[in-house]
Write a protein that holds these residues in place. Structure first.
Motif, short mmCIF file in Angstrom:
data_model
loop_
_atom_site.label_atom_id
_atom_site.label_comp_id
_atom_site.label_asym_id
_atom_site.label_seq_id
_atom_site.Cartn_x
_atom_site.Cartn_y
_atom_site.Cartn_z
N ASN A 33 -7.95 -3.11 -24.05
CA ASN A 33 -6.69 -3.05 -24.79
C ASN A 33 -6.32 -1.60 -25.02
O ASN A 33 -7.19 -0.74 -25.20
CB ASN A 33 -6.82 -3.80 -26.12
CG ASN A 33 -6.98 -5.29 -25.89
OD1 ASN A 33 -6.17 -5.92 -25.22
ND2 ASN A 33 -8.06 -5.86 -26.41
N ASP A 34 -5.01 -1.33 -25.03
CA ASP A 34 -4.51 0.05 -25.21
C ASP A 34 -5.17 1.01 -24.22
O ASP A 34 -5.67 2.07 -24.60
CB ASP A 34 -4.76 0.53 -26.65
CG ASP A 34 -4.13 -0.42 -27.66
OD1 ASP A 34 -2.99 -0.86 -27.41
OD2 ASP A 34 -4.78 -0.73 -28.67
N GLY A 35 -5.16 0.65 -22.96
CA GLY A 35 -5.84 1.46 -21.94
C GLY A 35 -4.96 2.56 -21.36
O GLY A 35 -3.73 2.43 -21.29
N TRP A 36 -5.60 3.65 -20.97
CA TRP A 36 -4.93 4.77 -20.31
C TRP A 36 -5.66 5.04 -18.99
O TRP A 36 -6.88 4.85 -18.89
CB TRP A 36 -5.00 6.04 -21.18
CG TRP A 36 -4.15 6.02 -22.42
CD1 TRP A 36 -4.10 5.04 -23.37
CD2 TRP A 36 -3.24 7.04 -22.84
NE1 TRP A 36 -3.21 5.39 -24.37
CE2 TRP A 36 -2.67 6.62 -24.07
CE3 TRP A 36 -2.85 8.27 -22.31
CZ2 TRP A 36 -1.74 7.39 -24.76
CZ3 TRP A 36 -1.92 9.04 -23.00
CH2 TRP A 36 -1.36 8.60 -24.21
N VAL A 37 -4.89 5.52 -18.00
CA VAL A 37 -5.46 5.84 -16.69
C VAL A 37 -4.93 7.19 -16.23
O VAL A 37 -3.72 7.45 -16.36
CB VAL A 37 -5.07 4.77 -15.63
CG1 VAL A 37 -5.74 5.07 -14.28
CG2 VAL A 37 -5.43 3.37 -16.10
N ALA A 38 -5.81 8.04 -15.71
CA ALA A 38 -5.39 9.33 -15.15
C ALA A 38 -5.63 9.32 -13.64
O ALA A 38 -6.64 8.78 -13.16
CB ALA A 38 -6.17 10.47 -15.80
N VAL A 39 -4.68 9.94 -12.92
CA VAL A 39 -4.71 9.94 -11.45
C VAL A 39 -4.47 11.36 -10.95
O VAL A 39 -3.58 12.06 -11.46
CB VAL A 39 -3.59 9.01 -10.92
CG1 VAL A 39 -3.40 9.18 -9.42
CG2 VAL A 39 -3.88 7.55 -11.26
N SER A 40 -5.26 11.78 -9.95
CA SER A 40 -5.00 13.06 -9.27
C SER A 40 -5.49 12.96 -7.83
O SER A 40 -6.50 12.29 -7.57
CB SER A 40 -5.72 14.22 -9.96
OG SER A 40 -4.97 14.67 -11.06
#
Ligand SMILES: [Zn+2]
Length: 419
Positions: A33-40
């Motif tokens: 829940n309330d997840g964040w994802v970073a991409v590079s």
């Protein structure tokens, strides 16, 4: 963090539900829940909470707000025959109207896979590409980021190669991974004996396709009236010798021992499985073969024995689902397949989502790259305009997919493909 090396190119923030679909998730979908994802660099670099990822945002970072939405891995559609010309709509309605064989003949309606042989053979490569690409674009808009695509509608040297060439063009021109499969043993032409055609496959086509690296998998159709289990063993062993891992159409319309062959040869997947008895399912599970039942074809043909999920799970099989997009099942939507899997075959929403993501990746030997949202995997991600994941199986016929990200680039926005 103050170095640009730690900054993300793209961040998805505030997902109401983030479905990581990690393989070992106890809930099957790795719900956060309330997840964040970073991409590079086209890869997922971090998955976590606001405190983990907010410091990775710089002025250059593209930030997508997923508040009130569900974020999931791109779908892995692990069984399709999407490269074809022609149509079987006449046969579709003949079956719905339960026409007799005599009536079908009287009306001149062609049936079976050979119906689309002539149209597929007749199209030039760009024409076949155009028809196929229209379907694949629909798939991308429906959240698919990895697609298996089989030959098998040519059953001759040139057309089988043409279908595999279209697979290469799809991978080059559209934002989708393609896993290419040689299915020369989909049938055999009217004007050829099965044995002679098998000889041609084994001596000529399979070594040619394997050496040219045009296909990752070699497949066959094992069923009564098609290839026997022993035929399939010989064909798939030739494929192995040419560097292609087996897959098998197995137990779709009869039980003739294909699953045993798939297990013995450690096939990547055994597909259909309507008639597979428990002891065969157990052998597949023990051999690490993925079971891929196909809700779409069971629906499209009004299958007399729709597959049963429970024995597969009880015997320990990892289950994937796929569209089986083909002239007999014109389906480009994995959400529709999830709907069918849940409503008609007793999948939970979580089981169906897993089957459409990480399990599909396993069926293509790609679980190290795609199928889940984890650091190091390709950034193939979709955002659903839904507040909870169960709604993907509950809201019918409205595309839930708002955004698709492929290798870190947004390729679908507002449910429209950008490429
Ligand atoms: Zn198939």
């Amino acid at each position: 963090m103050n170095s640009t090396a730690g900054k993300a190119e793209l961040v998805i923030k505030n997902a109401k539900e983030l479905l990581t679909c990690k393989d070992d998730s106890p809930d099957l979908i790795g719900l956060v829940n309330d997840g964040w994802v970073a991409v590079s660099g086209g890869l997922i670099t971090e998955v976590g909470a606001k405190k983990d990822i907010e410091p990775m945002i710089s002025a250059e970072t593209e930030v997508i707000d997923a508040s009130g939405k569900v974020v999931a891995p791109g779908f892995v559609d692990s069984h399709t025959h999407v490269v074809f010309g022609g149509s079987r709509v006449g046969e579709y309605f003949a079956k719905i109207e339960k026409l007799s064989q005599e009536e079908i003949k009287r009306r001149g309606i062609e049936t079976g896979i050979l119906t689309t042989l002539t149209p597929t053979r007749g199209l030039p490569v760009e024409g076949l590409y155009d028809q196929t690409a229209a379907r694949v674009r629909d798939m991308i808009v429906s959240g698919t980021t990895t697609l298996e695509s089989k030959s098998g509608y040519g059953l001759d040297h040139d057309t089988e190669l043409k279908q595999l060439e279209v697979n290469e063009l799809l991978a080059q021109r559209l934002p989708i991974n393609i896993a290419s499969t040689f299915l020369g043993a989909h049938g055999w032409p009217h004007d050829s004996a099965k044995e002679a055609y098998m000889d041609f496959l084994i001596r000529e086509m399979i070594p040619l396709v394997g050496n040219s690296k045009l296909a990752k998998f070699c497949d066959a159709w094992c069923d009564e009236g098609h290839y026997t289990a022993e035929d399939c063993r010989v064909i798939l062993e030739a494929g192995i010798a040419a560097g292609m891992r087996p897959k098998l159409h197995s137990e779709g319309y009869s039980y003739i021992g294909g699953a045993e062959v798939a297990a013995e040869l450690h096939a990547a997947s055994a597909d259909h499985l309507n008639y597979a008895p428990r002891h065969s399912l157990r052998k597949l599970a023990e051999a690490g073969v993925i079971g891929t039942p196909l809700p779409g074809i069971d629906f499209a043909v009004g299958h007399p024995l729709p597959f049963e999920l429970a024995p597969m799970i009880e015997e320990g099989l990892e289950v994937a689902i796929a569209t089986n997009c083909c002239p007999g099942c014109w389906c480009t939507s994995m959400p529709f397949i999830i709907i069918l899997a849940c409503r008609r075959h007793g999948f939970s929403a979580e089981r169906a989502i897993r089957a459409a993501t990480i399990a599909g990746a396993k069926a293509l030997d790609l679980a190290g790259e795609v199928g889940s949202i984890e650091p190091g995997k390709r950034a193939d991600i979709q955002i659903w305009n839904l507040e909870q994941h169960e709604d993907v199986a509950y809201h019918y016929m409205t595309n839930p997919v708002g955004v698709v990200i492929k290798d870190g680039a947004v390729v679908v926005r507002d449910s429209r493909i950008l490429i």
